[in-house]
Design a protein around this motif. Structure first.
Motif, PDB file in Angstrom:
ATOM      1  N   CYS A  34       0.865  -1.177   0.000  1.00  0.00           N
ATOM      2  CA  CYS A  34       0.000   0.000   0.000  1.00  0.00           C
ATOM      3  C   CYS A  34       0.902   1.228   0.000  1.00  0.00           C
ATOM      4  O   CYS A  34       1.571   1.505   0.988  1.00  0.00           O
ATOM      5  CB  CYS A  34      -0.892  -0.042   1.251  1.00  0.00           C
ATOM      6  N   SER A  81      -7.185   2.386   2.397  1.00  0.00           N
ATOM      7  CA  SER A  81      -7.995   1.195   2.601  1.00  0.00           C
ATOM      8  C   SER A  81      -7.282   0.223   3.527  1.00  0.00           C
ATOM      9  O   SER A  81      -6.071   0.132   3.549  1.00  0.00           O
ATOM     10  CB  SER A  81      -8.281   0.510   1.261  1.00  0.00           C
ATOM     11  N   THR A  82      -8.071  -0.511   4.332  1.00  0.00           N
ATOM     12  CA  THR A  82      -7.509  -1.446   5.288  1.00  0.00           C
ATOM     13  C   THR A  82      -8.294  -2.747   5.241  1.00  0.00           C
ATOM     14  O   THR A  82      -9.516  -2.741   5.273  1.00  0.00           O
ATOM     15  CB  THR A  82      -7.583  -0.876   6.721  1.00  0.00           C
ATOM     16  N   THR A  83      -7.581  -3.851   5.130  1.00  0.00           N
ATOM     17  CA  THR A  83      -8.184  -5.164   5.220  1.00  0.00           C
ATOM     18  C   THR A  83      -8.088  -5.630   6.665  1.00  0.00           C
ATOM     19  O   THR A  83      -6.992  -5.702   7.215  1.00  0.00           O
ATOM     20  CB  THR A  83      -7.453  -6.165   4.307  1.00  0.00           C
ATOM     21  N   ILE A 129      -8.269  -8.524   9.254  1.00  0.00           N
ATOM     22  CA  ILE A 129      -8.216  -9.971   9.395  1.00  0.00           C
ATOM     23  C   ILE A 129      -8.482 -10.283  10.853  1.00  0.00           C
ATOM     24  O   ILE A 129      -7.640 -10.050  11.728  1.00  0.00           O
ATOM     25  CB  ILE A 129      -6.851 -10.537   8.951  1.00  0.00           C
ATOM     26  N   ASP A 185       0.000 -15.771   4.728  1.00  0.00           N
ATOM     27  CA  ASP A 185      -1.416 -15.436   4.856  1.00  0.00           C
ATOM     28  C   ASP A 185      -2.002 -15.896   6.188  1.00  0.00           C
ATOM     29  O   ASP A 185      -3.176 -15.633   6.470  1.00  0.00           O
ATOM     30  CB  ASP A 185      -2.226 -16.024   3.689  1.00  0.00           C
ATOM     31  N   ASP A 218       1.651  -7.293   1.752  1.00  0.00           N
ATOM     32  CA  ASP A 218       0.249  -7.035   2.046  1.00  0.00           C
ATOM     33  C   ASP A 218       0.031  -6.441   3.430  1.00  0.00           C
ATOM     34  O   ASP A 218      -1.047  -5.897   3.706  1.00  0.00           O
ATOM     35  CB  ASP A 218      -0.554  -8.336   1.931  1.00  0.00           C
ATOM     36  N   ASN A 249      -1.656  -2.918   4.244  1.00  0.00           N
ATOM     37  CA  ASN A 249      -3.083  -2.574   4.343  1.00  0.00           C
ATOM     38  C   ASN A 249      -3.869  -3.649   5.087  1.00  0.00           C
ATOM     39  O   ASN A 249      -5.056  -3.840   4.832  1.00  0.00           O
ATOM     40  CB  ASN A 249      -3.688  -2.313   2.959  1.00  0.00           C
ATOM     41  N   GLN A 250      -3.197  -4.346   6.005  1.00  0.00           N
ATOM     42  CA  GLN A 250      -3.871  -5.361   6.812  1.00  0.00           C
ATOM     43  C   GLN A 250      -3.892  -4.955   8.281  1.00  0.00           C
ATOM     44  O   GLN A 250      -2.896  -4.474   8.808  1.00  0.00           O
ATOM     45  CB  GLN A 250      -3.158  -6.709   6.685  1.00  0.00           C
ATOM     46  N   GLN A 251      -5.037  -5.177   8.911  1.00  0.00           N
ATOM     47  CA  GLN A 251      -5.157  -5.025  10.360  1.00  0.00           C
ATOM     48  C   GLN A 251      -5.520  -6.397  10.902  1.00  0.00           C
ATOM     49  O   GLN A 251      -6.599  -6.920  10.630  1.00  0.00           O
ATOM     50  CB  GLN A 251      -6.221  -3.995  10.713  1.00  0.00           C
TER      51      GLN A 251
END
Length: 476
Positions: free
Chosen positions: A5, A11-13, A15, A211, A306, A309-311
């Motif tokens: 990002c 934007s935030t994904t 998880i 992942d 990744d 943009n991952q939380q």
């Protein structure tokens, strides 16, 4: 770069996996020695079936555990590790190394880099054994370290596949001894066909992120705390490339120790950033309000991956049961101080660089030289001196810089996370792994103390190390 990002991204994904089983510390390796002051353990690198979030996968393990079992020692101990390489020979990897070739690095220990101590220049194939011995008499107590393989060209694949474990050097008689204490090994992985997913050329350029994010091999374990209780968490980032910007909902993280030992007092942080190879020692005082609180890794843009943009929810704290009234200590280690730079300190410049090849591959180097069996950028230092290392990052990615044997203090950081910069440039923190921000720099005060021999310094995004972002350190 690899799904990252970039600047301006919002934007935030999220998880947020279902809450898992009860939190469990990694198992401890049993001490086979009956002699006071000697810790003797058996450690075997081998393929073993491991349950990863409900899927059985064949991982590269130590003694069949993922992560590896914790080795526990005290300052002054002699640590003897009877090491056996039971990894099968499965051919040569893309770096040109036989995949079974391995060894052992005690990341963070201030011990000799020569002989059968922390000598990462020796390695051995499948079926061989080696007896390591480490004298901890000059190592500071009170820190969490970790162990992993360190054969150039094999490090990224072997750690990715599971070869990493915690190595705890106890502190004794401090204000921290009365708190319930846990070890958290942060590790990510991706599985494919019942095994760790293979590396691609893009993975080597960007650093491979998984992942599935795990704490001590568990997805979102639940750790119980009583209202008002204070717990001590010793945390290590054992991932190849993923950074963790840690935040605990409605709680502060009070940092009491870093890579190289304890601080003078607790330092209150809302977030704590950990790059691969870094460790942090924190106190958490549970809320008086019962309920579930998430330990999360917030989005952090390291320039690739990744995770930008991952939380991610890593662990859930369940505040429950009868209340306690535990106080936080005012002081931890009063002897911890920041050093002044000696007037006669030698200053060195180290430049970290990345390049992209025509076929999607890449290169990594230090001062223009990619590490190999025949060539390496080399620093020659005299023992019992101090040096200032100015480390420049000429790439668009953060690089965690790790030097073996001697921890350092951070003089300054240009760029990067402001809370990280403030914590490590103002406190009496000892660091052996420091983030050099993308297009930024770090200045370290490096004591060259106690031990002679040849060791290394490198980027601890392990793919970058294998690609050549490593140098030799000849201490005379």
């Amino acid at each position: 770069m690899g799904g990252g990002c970039m600047m301006g991204c919002t934007s935030t994904t999220v998880i947020d996996p279902p809450r898992g089983a009860a939190f469990a510390d990694p198992p401890t390796l049993p001490n086979l020695s009956m002699t006071p002051g000697v810790v003797e353990v058996n450690l075997e690198a081998k393929i073993a079936p491991v349950n990863v979030n409900g899927t059985t996968a064949n991982l590269q393990t130590y003694n069949g555990f993922f992560p590896g079992p914790t080795i526990k020692v005290k300052k002054g101990d002699i640590l003897k590790v009877h090491f056996k390489n039971s990894l099968p020979y499965t051919g040569v990897n893309d770096m040109g190394m036989p995949r079974d070739m391995t060894n052992l690095h005690t990341h963070g220990l201030h011990v000799s880099p020569a002989g059968n101590a922390d000598n990462v220049l020796v390695h051995f194939p499948s079926g061989e054994t080696f007896d390591y011995e480490y004298d901890l008499s000059l190592h500071r107590g009170g820190n969490l370290n970790f162990y992993h393989p360190h054969v150039h060209g094999n490090v990224a694949e072997q750690v990715w596949a599971g070869q990493a474990g915690a190595l705890e050097v106890a502190d004794e008689g401090t204000a921290l001894s009365g708190y319930e204490t846990h070890i958290l090994v942060l590790k990510d992985i991706t599985l494919s066909g019942g095994a760790p997913e293979a590396h691609t050329s893009a993975d080597f350029m960007n650093g491979k992120e998984g992942d599935t994010m795990l704490v001590n091999g568990q997805v979102n374990p639940v750790l119980a705390m009583r209202p008002g209780q204070v717990q001590r968490w010793k945390i290590v980032n054992a991932s190849n490339a993923r950074f963790y910007k840690l935040s605990l909902g409605s709680h502060s993280l009070r940092v009491v120790g870093t890579d190289g030992g304890l601080l003078d007092k607790p330092y209150t942080q809302s977030t704590v950033l950990l790059s691969p190879g870094e460790r942090v020692d924190v106190l958490v005082k549970a809320s008086s309000t019962k309920g579930y609180y998430k330990l999360q890794a917030l989005p952090y843009n390291r320039g690739a991956g990744d995770s930008a943009n991952q939380q991610i929810t890593l662990m859930t704290v369940n505040v429950t049961g009868s209340s306690l009234s535990q106080n936080l200590p005012a002081m931890v280690d009063p002897s911890a101080t920041r050093l002044n730079v000696p007037a006669n300190a030698v200053t060195r410049q180290i430049t970290l660089s990345m390049g992209m090849g025509m076929m999607g591959g890449g290169s990594a180097s230090i001062n223009g030289i990619a590490f190999s069996d025949t060539e390496a950028y080399t620093i020659v230092s005299g023992r019992e001196t101090y040096e200032v290392w100015e480390i420049y990052n000429h790439s668009m990615m953060d690089h965690p810089f790790h030097q073996h044997v001697n921890p350092a203090q951070v003089i300054s950081i240009s760029g990067g996370d402001s809370a990280y910069k403030s914590l490590y440039t103002t406190t009496p923190a000892w660091k052996d792994t420091v983030i050099v921000p993308a297009m930024g720099s770090v200045k370290l005060l490096v004591p060259v103390k106690d031990y002679g021999g040849t060791t290394v310094f490198h980027c601890h995004i392990l793919e970058h190390e294998d690609m050549g972002m490593m140098g030799l350190w000849d201490i005379q």
